[in-house]
Structure formats: structure tokens, C-alpha cells
Design a protein around this motif. Sequence first.
Motif, mmCIF file in Angstrom:
data_model
loop_
_atom_site.group_PDB
_atom_site.id
_atom_site.type_symbol
_atom_site.label_atom_id
_atom_site.label_comp_id
_atom_site.label_asym_id
_atom_site.label_seq_id
_atom_site.Cartn_x
_atom_site.Cartn_y
_atom_site.Cartn_z
ATOM 1 N N VAL A 168 12.851 75.160 92.638
ATOM 2 C CA VAL A 168 13.905 75.479 91.768
ATOM 3 C C VAL A 168 13.192 76.236 90.595
ATOM 4 C CG1 VAL A 168 16.248 75.823 90.041
ATOM 5 C CG2 VAL A 168 16.120 74.970 93.042
ATOM 6 N N ASP A 169 12.376 74.838 89.898
ATOM 7 C CA ASP A 169 12.025 74.599 89.040
ATOM 8 C C ASP A 169 10.775 73.909 89.239
ATOM 9 O OD1 ASP A 169 13.244 72.446 88.606
ATOM 10 O OD2 ASP A 169 14.942 73.303 87.424
ATOM 11 N N VAL A 170 10.185 73.597 88.143
ATOM 12 C CA VAL A 170 8.834 72.390 88.116
ATOM 13 C C VAL A 170 9.708 71.241 88.729
ATOM 14 C CG1 VAL A 170 7.185 71.747 87.362
ATOM 15 C CG2 VAL A 170 7.050 73.881 86.841
ATOM 16 N N LYS A 182 -7.725 74.538 91.927
ATOM 17 C CA LYS A 182 -9.289 74.785 92.840
ATOM 18 C C LYS A 182 -8.335 73.193 93.816
ATOM 19 C CE LYS A 182 -12.227 71.141 90.395
ATOM 20 N NZ LYS A 182 -13.801 71.339 90.053
ATOM 21 N N GLN A 183 -9.120 73.442 95.734
ATOM 22 C CA GLN A 183 -8.794 72.230 96.471
ATOM 23 C C GLN A 183 -10.153 71.395 97.430
ATOM 24 O OE1 GLN A 183 -5.436 71.371 97.371
ATOM 25 N NE2 GLN A 183 -6.011 69.991 98.638
ATOM 26 N N PHE A 184 -9.760 70.262 97.422
ATOM 27 C CA PHE A 184 -10.527 69.705 97.821
ATOM 28 C C PHE A 184 -12.193 69.912 97.328
ATOM 29 C CE2 PHE A 184 -13.206 67.677 101.397
ATOM 30 C CZ PHE A 184 -11.906 66.714 101.655
ATOM 31 N N TRP A 211 -2.152 74.834 89.949
ATOM 32 C CA TRP A 211 -2.219 75.540 90.602
ATOM 33 C C TRP A 211 -1.661 76.850 88.958
ATOM 34 C CZ3 TRP A 211 -6.932 77.613 93.149
ATOM 35 C CH2 TRP A 211 -6.597 76.776 93.727
ATOM 36 N N SER A 212 -1.912 77.220 88.026
ATOM 37 C CA SER A 212 -1.884 77.800 86.890
ATOM 38 C C SER A 212 -2.486 78.244 86.581
ATOM 39 C CB SER A 212 -0.364 76.327 86.047
ATOM 40 O OG SER A 212 -0.370 77.281 84.719
ATOM 41 N N THR A 259 -2.374 70.217 83.632
ATOM 42 C CA THR A 259 -2.348 69.043 83.521
ATOM 43 C C THR A 259 -0.849 67.809 83.624
ATOM 44 O OG1 THR A 259 -4.289 69.556 82.968
ATOM 45 C CG2 THR A 259 -4.085 67.213 81.828
ATOM 46 N N LYS A 260 0.011 68.813 83.100
ATOM 47 C CA LYS A 260 0.744 67.091 82.806
ATOM 48 C C LYS A 260 1.772 67.425 83.828
ATOM 49 C CE LYS A 260 1.655 68.460 78.030
ATOM 50 N NZ LYS A 260 2.848 69.131 76.409
ATOM 51 N N VAL A 261 1.759 68.496 84.795
ATOM 52 C CA VAL A 261 2.616 68.497 85.639
ATOM 53 C C VAL A 261 1.266 67.513 87.306
ATOM 54 C CG1 VAL A 261 2.715 70.176 88.221
ATOM 55 C CG2 VAL A 261 3.323 70.709 86.268
ATOM 56 N N ALA A 262 0.378 67.796 87.212
ATOM 57 C CA ALA A 262 -0.546 66.983 87.791
ATOM 58 C C ALA A 262 -0.337 65.083 87.319
ATOM 59 C CB ALA A 262 -2.239 67.118 87.646
ATOM 60 N N ALA A 263 -0.060 64.829 86.710
ATOM 61 C CA ALA A 263 0.103 63.446 86.327
ATOM 62 C C ALA A 263 1.858 63.173 86.981
ATOM 63 C CB ALA A 263 -0.027 63.671 84.653
ATOM 64 N N LYS A 264 2.199 63.807 87.197
ATOM 65 C CA LYS A 264 4.040 63.390 87.372
ATOM 66 C C LYS A 264 4.126 63.899 88.949
ATOM 67 C CE LYS A 264 6.650 65.173 83.733
ATOM 68 N NZ LYS A 264 7.518 66.274 83.106
ATOM 69 N N ILE A 265 2.610 63.844 89.741
ATOM 70 C CA ILE A 265 2.727 63.761 90.949
ATOM 71 C C ILE A 265 2.426 62.224 91.818
ATOM 72 C CG2 ILE A 265 1.651 65.459 93.250
ATOM 73 C CD1 ILE A 265 1.896 67.850 91.462
ATOM 74 N N ASN A 266 2.562 61.945 92.549
ATOM 75 C CA ASN A 266 2.159 60.679 93.335
ATOM 76 C C ASN A 266 1.383 60.912 93.701
ATOM 77 O OD1 ASN A 266 4.247 59.423 91.045
ATOM 78 N ND2 ASN A 266 5.583 59.100 93.141
#
Length: 177
Positions: free
Chosen positions: A93-95, A137-139, A114-115, A122-129
Motif C-alpha cells: 500500500v505504502d512504504v 544493489k544486492q549482495f 531501491w530508489s 537510507t531512512k527506509v533501510a534504517a527501519k528494516i530489521n
Amino acid sequence: MCDEFGRLARDIVVDEGTKQGTQMGPLQNKAQFERVRGFLEEAKQNGKIVAGGEVLLRKGYFVQPTIVRDIGDDARLVKEEQFGPVLPVLRYVDVDDAIARANDSPYGLGGSVWSTDLDRATKVAAKINSGTIWINKQFDVQPDVPMGGSKQSGFGTEMGQEGLEEFTQRTIINMAL
């Protein structure tokens, strides 16, 4: 987005790692191959295969890179760490919804955001456990950057100074004066 993921998956060269041009090799062992095969069968029943979806009939444990859409959050492919080339694509639905659903897992080895907006990413990444979050990028594993899991993922830390310390045993001597 699913069409582009599908195109990318179809373009990956899957073969033995010793062959020139190979981009992805086989799975590591038969048990893991059978596990990933199970994910593929469930994905065919509970989702829509955009690309791949088959094992390659040759000697070894080769699986086509697979993109799956229209699959529920309760599917094993979404809930478990598959360690195979099968990517579920989920609507959100949303971020905040995406973050909450990503965090609603007992696992957290690695993930990516990805953005085009790096501050927001960076703010989204900081909220992911998760133990490691890559942005755009990946791996991307480097020997000087530690990598470790979160929650029930991983066994300690690898790479970097922290990874080296995993192989040491400290002795603390604490003396009353």
C-alpha cells in the motif's frame, strides 16, 4: 516492474561456473535443490510465474531464475529463507506497509532498498530489521565490510574486523585492587 524483472531473469546465463559467460551456477546440494523445487511447485499453485519456474534438466542442481507475482504473504516462498533463485514480488500500500511486512518475519539476513531518492532510501533501510541492507544493489559483499544476520538469520558476523573477531576467544581478567 514484474515484466522487467522477468526479462532480467530470462537473460541470466545459468551454467557451470567454469564456463565462460556463466552468471549463475547450480544450487549447492541436493537437499537445497529439493527445497527450492518445493518452492517452485507451491509458487505455480499459489502465484503467477512471470519468468522461469523450472529446474534445468542437466547434471547438477540447476534452477532457472524465477520471478513470481500475485502470491500471498503466507506462502512459504515469502515467509521462509529460500536460498535459491526464486523472487516473490509483492504489492504494498505504502512504504510503511512494506517495512512492516518486511519486518514481520523471524528472519533478517539481508535485503535491499531501491530508489532514486537516496536520502529516503537510507531512512527506509534504517527501519528494516535485517543484518545487512543494500541500497540500489544486492549482495555486494566486500572483505572489509562486516556482514551478519538479524533475528534467526545467520551465525554471527563474517568479513571485516568483526568477522575476524568471531574466530578469537577473549580472556578478560578482572582483579580487585
